[in-house]
Scaffold this motif. Sequence first.
Motif, mmCIF file in Angstrom:
data_model
loop_
_atom_site.group_PDB
_atom_site.id
_atom_site.type_symbol
_atom_site.label_atom_id
_atom_site.label_comp_id
_atom_site.label_asym_id
_atom_site.label_seq_id
_atom_site.Cartn_x
_atom_site.Cartn_y
_atom_site.Cartn_z
ATOM 1 N N ALA A 141 0.825 -1.209 0.000
ATOM 2 C CA ALA A 141 0.000 0.000 0.000
ATOM 3 C C ALA A 141 0.859 1.257 0.000
ATOM 4 C CB ALA A 141 -0.928 0.021 1.213
ATOM 5 N N ALA A 142 0.303 2.305 -0.604
ATOM 6 C CA ALA A 142 0.963 3.610 -0.660
ATOM 7 C C ALA A 142 0.038 4.663 -0.063
ATOM 8 C CB ALA A 142 1.309 3.977 -2.100
ATOM 9 N N PRO A 143 0.599 5.656 0.622
ATOM 10 C CA PRO A 143 -0.243 6.721 1.198
ATOM 11 C C PRO A 143 -0.768 7.653 0.125
ATOM 12 C CG PRO A 143 2.076 7.200 1.560
ATOM 13 C CD PRO A 143 2.025 5.843 0.929
ATOM 14 N N LEU A 144 -1.936 8.238 0.383
ATOM 15 C CA LEU A 144 -2.512 9.269 -0.483
ATOM 16 C C LEU A 144 -2.503 10.592 0.272
ATOM 17 C CD1 LEU A 144 -5.653 7.447 -1.956
ATOM 18 C CD2 LEU A 144 -3.494 7.899 -3.128
ATOM 19 N N GLU A 145 -1.922 11.596 -0.325
ATOM 20 C CA GLU A 145 -1.946 12.921 0.286
ATOM 21 C C GLU A 145 -3.384 13.448 0.299
ATOM 22 O OE1 GLU A 145 0.444 14.751 1.644
ATOM 23 O OE2 GLU A 145 1.993 13.229 1.307
ATOM 24 N N PRO A 146 -3.850 14.036 1.395
ATOM 25 C CA PRO A 146 -5.196 14.625 1.394
ATOM 26 C C PRO A 146 -5.365 15.591 0.232
ATOM 27 C CG PRO A 146 -4.296 14.590 3.617
ATOM 28 C CD PRO A 146 -3.175 14.191 2.700
ATOM 29 N N TRP A 147 -6.503 15.502 -0.453
ATOM 30 C CA TRP A 147 -6.746 16.341 -1.624
ATOM 31 C C TRP A 147 -6.843 17.808 -1.243
ATOM 32 C CZ3 TRP A 147 -6.817 14.824 -6.732
ATOM 33 C CH2 TRP A 147 -7.271 15.771 -7.660
ATOM 34 N N GLN A 148 -7.490 18.042 -0.108
ATOM 35 C CA GLN A 148 -7.647 19.414 0.365
ATOM 36 C C GLN A 148 -7.668 19.407 1.890
ATOM 37 O OE1 GLN A 148 -11.309 20.727 -1.378
ATOM 38 N NE2 GLN A 148 -12.572 19.287 -0.239
ATOM 39 N N PRO A 149 -7.380 20.544 2.518
ATOM 40 C CA PRO A 149 -7.383 20.588 3.984
ATOM 41 C C PRO A 149 -8.714 20.090 4.550
ATOM 42 C CG PRO A 149 -6.444 22.602 3.085
ATOM 43 C CD PRO A 149 -7.012 21.839 1.913
ATOM 44 N N GLY A 150 -8.625 19.273 5.566
ATOM 45 C CA GLY A 150 -9.831 18.728 6.178
ATOM 46 C C GLY A 150 -10.178 17.337 5.700
ATOM 47 N N ASP A 151 -9.627 16.908 4.548
ATOM 48 C CA ASP A 151 -9.867 15.540 4.089
ATOM 49 C C ASP A 151 -9.129 14.561 4.994
ATOM 50 O OD1 ASP A 151 -11.431 16.369 2.022
ATOM 51 O OD2 ASP A 151 -10.043 15.841 0.410
ATOM 52 N N PRO A 152 -9.676 13.355 5.174
ATOM 53 C CA PRO A 152 -8.999 12.362 6.028
ATOM 54 C C PRO A 152 -7.782 11.777 5.331
ATOM 55 C CG PRO A 152 -10.891 11.373 4.959
ATOM 56 C CD PRO A 152 -10.937 12.844 4.608
ATOM 57 N N ARG A 153 -6.888 11.216 6.114
ATOM 58 C CA ARG A 153 -5.782 10.455 5.524
ATOM 59 C C ARG A 153 -6.354 9.231 4.831
ATOM 60 N NH1 ARG A 153 -0.746 11.949 6.803
ATOM 61 N NH2 ARG A 153 -0.430 13.266 8.657
ATOM 62 N N MET A 154 -5.763 8.880 3.687
ATOM 63 C CA MET A 154 -6.176 7.689 2.960
ATOM 64 C C MET A 154 -4.946 6.946 2.461
ATOM 65 S SD MET A 154 -9.426 8.873 0.631
ATOM 66 C CE MET A 154 -10.831 9.721 1.344
ATOM 67 N N ALA A 155 -5.166 5.726 2.003
ATOM 68 C CA ALA A 155 -4.105 4.936 1.394
ATOM 69 C C ALA A 155 -4.741 4.027 0.360
ATOM 70 C CB ALA A 155 -3.344 4.125 2.433
ATOM 71 N N VAL A 156 -3.946 3.618 -0.620
ATOM 72 C CA VAL A 156 -4.409 2.718 -1.663
ATOM 73 C C VAL A 156 -3.537 1.469 -1.613
ATOM 74 C CG1 VAL A 156 -2.962 3.907 -3.388
ATOM 75 C CG2 VAL A 156 -4.875 2.473 -4.142
ATOM 76 N N GLY A 157 -4.171 0.286 -1.648
ATOM 77 C CA GLY A 157 -3.410 -0.938 -1.463
ATOM 78 C C GLY A 157 -3.896 -2.101 -2.297
ATOM 79 N N VAL A 158 -3.045 -3.130 -2.371
ATOM 80 C CA VAL A 158 -3.325 -4.346 -3.143
ATOM 81 C C VAL A 158 -3.057 -5.561 -2.259
ATOM 82 C CG1 VAL A 158 -2.516 -5.807 -5.048
ATOM 83 C CG2 VAL A 158 -2.804 -3.350 -5.396
ATOM 84 N N PRO A 159 -4.029 -6.488 -2.120
ATOM 85 C CA PRO A 159 -3.775 -7.744 -1.412
ATOM 86 C C PRO A 159 -3.182 -8.772 -2.377
ATOM 87 C CG PRO A 159 -6.092 -7.608 -1.999
ATOM 88 C CD PRO A 159 -5.448 -6.337 -2.497
ATOM 89 N N LEU A 160 -2.270 -9.587 -1.875
ATOM 90 C CA LEU A 160 -1.634 -10.625 -2.677
ATOM 91 C C LEU A 160 -1.637 -11.931 -1.897
ATOM 92 C CD1 LEU A 160 1.550 -8.642 -3.811
ATOM 93 C CD2 LEU A 160 -0.392 -9.211 -5.280
ATOM 94 N N GLY A 161 -1.876 -13.040 -2.600
ATOM 95 C CA GLY A 161 -1.706 -14.333 -1.958
ATOM 96 C C GLY A 161 -0.237 -14.552 -1.641
ATOM 97 N N ALA A 162 0.049 -15.250 -0.544
ATOM 98 C CA ALA A 162 1.440 -15.440 -0.134
ATOM 99 C C ALA A 162 2.273 -16.104 -1.215
ATOM 100 C CB ALA A 162 1.479 -16.275 1.150
#
Length: 257
Positions: free
Chosen positions: A205-226
Amino acid sequence: MSSPETRDPSPAVSRALGILRALEVAGVPLTLSEIAREVGIAKSSASNICQALEGEGMIQRAESGYRLGLRTAELGGAFAAQFNQVREFFSVVEADPLLRTHVVQIAMLDAPDAIYLARHEGRTERLGTPLGSRLPLVYCAVGNAMLLGMGEEEVEAVLSASTFVPKTERSVTTPDQVRTKIAEGRERGYAVDHGESFPGIFGVAAPLEPWQPGDPRMAVGVPLGASEADETTIAAVGAALLDISAQLTNPLSRRPA
């Protein structure tokens, strides 16, 4: 006798919310008697409120009682759609030749947890976490990714609020282990979950910078089988996530190179 400061200003609304929370936590239909017991109200009151909630589509009848209704999903979708990054997420992922073949998810911060808001279904296998689910920040990849962008004071607040109840044998058990993961993640730019949330499921997963002040922190990620989560695949997925993370950053907030 309750004081004006402690008196519930709207008991009916509070009870309705209590019913919705009870159904959310249960995850299965509840009878009127069970609802009344969980919320701590009379069965007749539970019946009246359930009728009102059913009329608005917030709950619906099931064979053995009531469950959450379609309207709750619509409200959840409307909540997620408030954020520019969620609206742009699907087209950006679909345009990436690697990520389009994976499950890709966006989660937001509700410390000490991550809440899953949206997902791109790029494969038939059932991987990833259902929408609306919560996972502790200290374990899951999207949670770790959010920690990467936090200042030390915010990180320490999360660690203080975390309970460290391991979900798998790979789960971290101490704040120092989390601090080590944060340092490693900051060095490469993305976070990796080596099966800490679910046995046999890795996450990148990688962090997403808030689009504008007041937006929550977000992240985008990918699940993978072991079995597929080798170093090469993890690095390729991590690089692709960093690329779409940059695309999902408000261009007016980007710092000059």
